[in-house]
Design a protein around this motif. Sequence first.
Motif, PDB file in Angstrom:
ATOM      1  N   ALA A 143      52.412 -21.126 -83.505  1.00  0.00           N
ATOM      2  CA  ALA A 143      52.559 -22.109 -82.425  1.00  0.00           C
ATOM      3  C   ALA A 143      53.010 -23.458 -82.970  1.00  0.00           C
ATOM      4  CB  ALA A 143      51.236 -22.249 -81.677  1.00  0.00           C
ATOM      5  N   ALA A 144      52.466 -23.843 -84.120  1.00  0.00           N
ATOM      6  CA  ALA A 144      52.788 -25.145 -84.701  1.00  0.00           C
ATOM      7  C   ALA A 144      54.245 -25.255 -85.127  1.00  0.00           C
ATOM      8  CB  ALA A 144      51.878 -25.421 -85.899  1.00  0.00           C
ATOM      9  N   THR A 145      54.871 -24.118 -85.407  1.00  0.00           N
ATOM     10  CA  THR A 145      56.259 -24.139 -85.881  1.00  0.00           C
ATOM     11  C   THR A 145      57.269 -23.680 -84.831  1.00  0.00           C
ATOM     12  OG1 THR A 145      55.942 -21.921 -86.837  1.00  0.00           O
ATOM     13  CG2 THR A 145      55.592 -23.805 -88.288  1.00  0.00           C
ATOM     14  N   THR A 146      56.781 -23.323 -83.648  1.00  0.00           N
ATOM     15  CA  THR A 146      57.697 -22.898 -82.574  1.00  0.00           C
ATOM     16  C   THR A 146      57.392 -23.660 -81.286  1.00  0.00           C
ATOM     17  OG1 THR A 146      56.242 -20.995 -82.106  1.00  0.00           O
ATOM     18  CG2 THR A 146      58.156 -20.597 -83.517  1.00  0.00           C
ATOM     19  N   SER A 147      56.376 -23.210 -80.572  1.00  0.00           N
ATOM     20  CA  SER A 147      56.031 -23.852 -79.304  1.00  0.00           C
ATOM     21  C   SER A 147      54.525 -23.766 -79.079  1.00  0.00           C
ATOM     22  CB  SER A 147      56.760 -23.167 -78.141  1.00  0.00           C
ATOM     23  OG  SER A 147      56.317 -23.682 -76.906  1.00  0.00           O
ATOM     24  N   TRP A 148      53.934 -24.862 -78.611  1.00  0.00           N
ATOM     25  CA  TRP A 148      52.486 -24.896 -78.412  1.00  0.00           C
ATOM     26  C   TRP A 148      52.030 -24.044 -77.247  1.00  0.00           C
ATOM     27  CZ3 TRP A 148      49.580 -26.215 -82.230  1.00  0.00           C
ATOM     28  CH2 TRP A 148      50.024 -27.136 -83.170  1.00  0.00           C
ATOM     29  N   TRP A 149      52.950 -23.620 -76.369  1.00  0.00           N
ATOM     30  CA  TRP A 149      52.522 -22.752 -75.271  1.00  0.00           C
ATOM     31  C   TRP A 149      52.034 -21.407 -75.790  1.00  0.00           C
ATOM     32  CZ3 TRP A 149      54.746 -18.037 -74.747  1.00  0.00           C
ATOM     33  CH2 TRP A 149      56.052 -17.854 -75.215  1.00  0.00           C
ATOM     34  N   LEU A 150      52.385 -21.084 -77.018  1.00  0.00           N
ATOM     35  CA  LEU A 150      51.886 -19.840 -77.606  1.00  0.00           C
ATOM     36  C   LEU A 150      50.367 -19.846 -77.746  1.00  0.00           C
ATOM     37  CD1 LEU A 150      54.500 -19.092 -80.422  1.00  0.00           C
ATOM     38  CD2 LEU A 150      54.217 -17.901 -78.234  1.00  0.00           C
ATOM     39  N   LEU A 151      49.776 -21.042 -77.796  1.00  0.00           N
ATOM     40  CA  LEU A 151      48.313 -21.127 -77.865  1.00  0.00           C
ATOM     41  C   LEU A 151      47.670 -20.533 -76.620  1.00  0.00           C
ATOM     42  CD1 LEU A 151      47.695 -24.704 -79.343  1.00  0.00           C
ATOM     43  CD2 LEU A 151      47.532 -22.494 -80.513  1.00  0.00           C
ATOM     44  N   VAL A 152      48.298 -20.736 -75.472  1.00  0.00           N
ATOM     45  CA  VAL A 152      47.778 -20.184 -74.217  1.00  0.00           C
ATOM     46  C   VAL A 152      47.848 -18.661 -74.247  1.00  0.00           C
ATOM     47  CG1 VAL A 152      48.071 -20.112 -71.716  1.00  0.00           C
ATOM     48  CG2 VAL A 152      48.458 -22.253 -72.961  1.00  0.00           C
ATOM     49  N   VAL A 153      48.991 -18.147 -74.722  1.00  0.00           N
ATOM     50  CA  VAL A 153      49.166 -16.698 -74.829  1.00  0.00           C
ATOM     51  C   VAL A 153      48.150 -16.110 -75.804  1.00  0.00           C
ATOM     52  CG1 VAL A 153      50.759 -14.855 -75.475  1.00  0.00           C
ATOM     53  CG2 VAL A 153      51.619 -16.881 -74.276  1.00  0.00           C
ATOM     54  N   GLY A 154      47.979 -16.796 -76.943  1.00  0.00           N
ATOM     55  CA  GLY A 154      47.038 -16.311 -77.942  1.00  0.00           C
ATOM     56  C   GLY A 154      45.605 -16.309 -77.444  1.00  0.00           C
ATOM     57  N   LEU A 155      45.218 -17.360 -76.733  1.00  0.00           N
ATOM     58  CA  LEU A 155      43.866 -17.434 -76.179  1.00  0.00           C
ATOM     59  C   LEU A 155      43.644 -16.319 -75.165  1.00  0.00           C
ATOM     60  CD1 LEU A 155      41.164 -18.878 -75.878  1.00  0.00           C
ATOM     61  CD2 LEU A 155      42.231 -20.376 -74.171  1.00  0.00           C
ATOM     62  N   ALA A 156      44.657 -16.073 -74.328  1.00  0.00           N
ATOM     63  CA  ALA A 156      44.551 -14.995 -73.345  1.00  0.00           C
ATOM     64  C   ALA A 156      44.382 -13.642 -74.032  1.00  0.00           C
ATOM     65  CB  ALA A 156      45.788 -14.983 -72.452  1.00  0.00           C
ATOM     66  N   ALA A 157      45.117 -13.443 -75.135  1.00  0.00           N
ATOM     67  CA  ALA A 157      45.031 -12.174 -75.863  1.00  0.00           C
ATOM     68  C   ALA A 157      43.639 -11.977 -76.460  1.00  0.00           C
ATOM     69  CB  ALA A 157      46.085 -12.135 -76.966  1.00  0.00           C
ATOM     70  N   ILE A 158      43.064 -13.033 -77.019  1.00  0.00           N
ATOM     71  CA  ILE A 158      41.745 -12.933 -77.632  1.00  0.00           C
ATOM     72  C   ILE A 158      40.666 -12.696 -76.577  1.00  0.00           C
ATOM     73  CG2 ILE A 158      39.976 -14.257 -78.860  1.00  0.00           C
ATOM     74  CD1 ILE A 158      42.273 -15.525 -80.474  1.00  0.00           C
ATOM     75  N   LEU A 159      40.741 -13.425 -75.468  1.00  0.00           N
ATOM     76  CA  LEU A 159      39.772 -13.220 -74.384  1.00  0.00           C
ATOM     77  C   LEU A 159      39.877 -11.810 -73.815  1.00  0.00           C
ATOM     78  CD1 LEU A 159      40.022 -16.641 -72.505  1.00  0.00           C
ATOM     79  CD2 LEU A 159      38.167 -15.843 -74.001  1.00  0.00           C
ATOM     80  N   ALA A 160      41.113 -11.320 -73.685  1.00  0.00           N
ATOM     81  CA  ALA A 160      41.321  -9.971 -73.169  1.00  0.00           C
ATOM     82  C   ALA A 160      40.800  -8.928 -74.151  1.00  0.00           C
ATOM     83  CB  ALA A 160      42.803  -9.742 -72.894  1.00  0.00           C
ATOM     84  N   ALA A 161      40.963  -9.204 -75.451  1.00  0.00           N
ATOM     85  CA  ALA A 161      40.479  -8.276 -76.476  1.00  0.00           C
ATOM     86  C   ALA A 161      38.971  -8.119 -76.388  1.00  0.00           C
ATOM     87  CB  ALA A 161      40.886  -8.767 -77.860  1.00  0.00           C
TER      88      ALA A 161
END
Length: 296
Positions: free
Chosen positions: A115-133
């Motif tokens: 996320a730090a090297t591309t786009s910070w919106w990836l943090l939202v996707v990553g959080l959703a993935a972890i919560l879903a896991a």
Amino acid sequence: MMTKPKPSLGDWVAGARPRTLPAAVVPVAVGTGVAIGTAGADLVWWRAVVALVVSLLLQIGVNYANDYSDGVRGTDDVRVGPMRLVASGTASPSAVKRAALACLGLAAVAGLALAATTSWWLLVVGLAAILAAWGYTGGPKPYGYLGLGELFVFTFFGLVATVGTTYVAIEHVPWVAWPAACGVGFLACALLVVNNLRDIPTDTATGKRTLAVRFGDRSTRGLYVSLVLGALVAVIVCAFDRPWSLLALVASVVAVAPVRRVRSGAVGRDLIAVLGATGKVQLAYGALLTLGLALG
């Protein structure tokens, strides 16, 4: 009083469910193939490698989390499939929980780098993935018990992992990444469907209302076949943009055996072999589709 032996490295490896790991490797490979074959794109290889690390850690984290949650609920007390750490008494629930959280935490750290090297919106996707896991079989209302497991797998180990890899590699998403992601997602779902088909009797007895329990034996077998066929149709769609994608149709040869076994009514331990064979279909499909997408 005898001290209970600690789980060995082999026990932890078995608990990570190695046969499910193709579901984590294939979407990253295919997403990278899309990136390689995109004309004029400047591929950043280290990001693709980190995406693979994230995907593997999420898959292993999900597996440990399921082991923990199903174990403490008693869902795995009577099972036909491979050993589970908590249910078998091989590892304590707290140890398995810590392993799950450690994997998910490391996935978050690696995702933060992307996320730090591309786009910070990836943090939202990553959080959703972890919560879903974690929410798959954890928490007060696990959605895996409600028949929504396939939706999670298709979304995160199909669409998100494949398209996300393409994005972090080249910061652009060609349209062909979407049908490719669908094909990957269909086969990831097929893996889960076989697992749940095998567990219909025990899941029914413990109140775990998976999609297989809701659909019943016959319809679940039809769903498995449809998912495999759907993956092949996705290849044809990809071929409109990248003709070499048709190489992935060769994977249908590998798919014949597990499809036949499912259609012939294999049950119980016979479906463990089908689970492994479906993983081989995923790997063959992923390798050939990756090559085809990269060649263009």
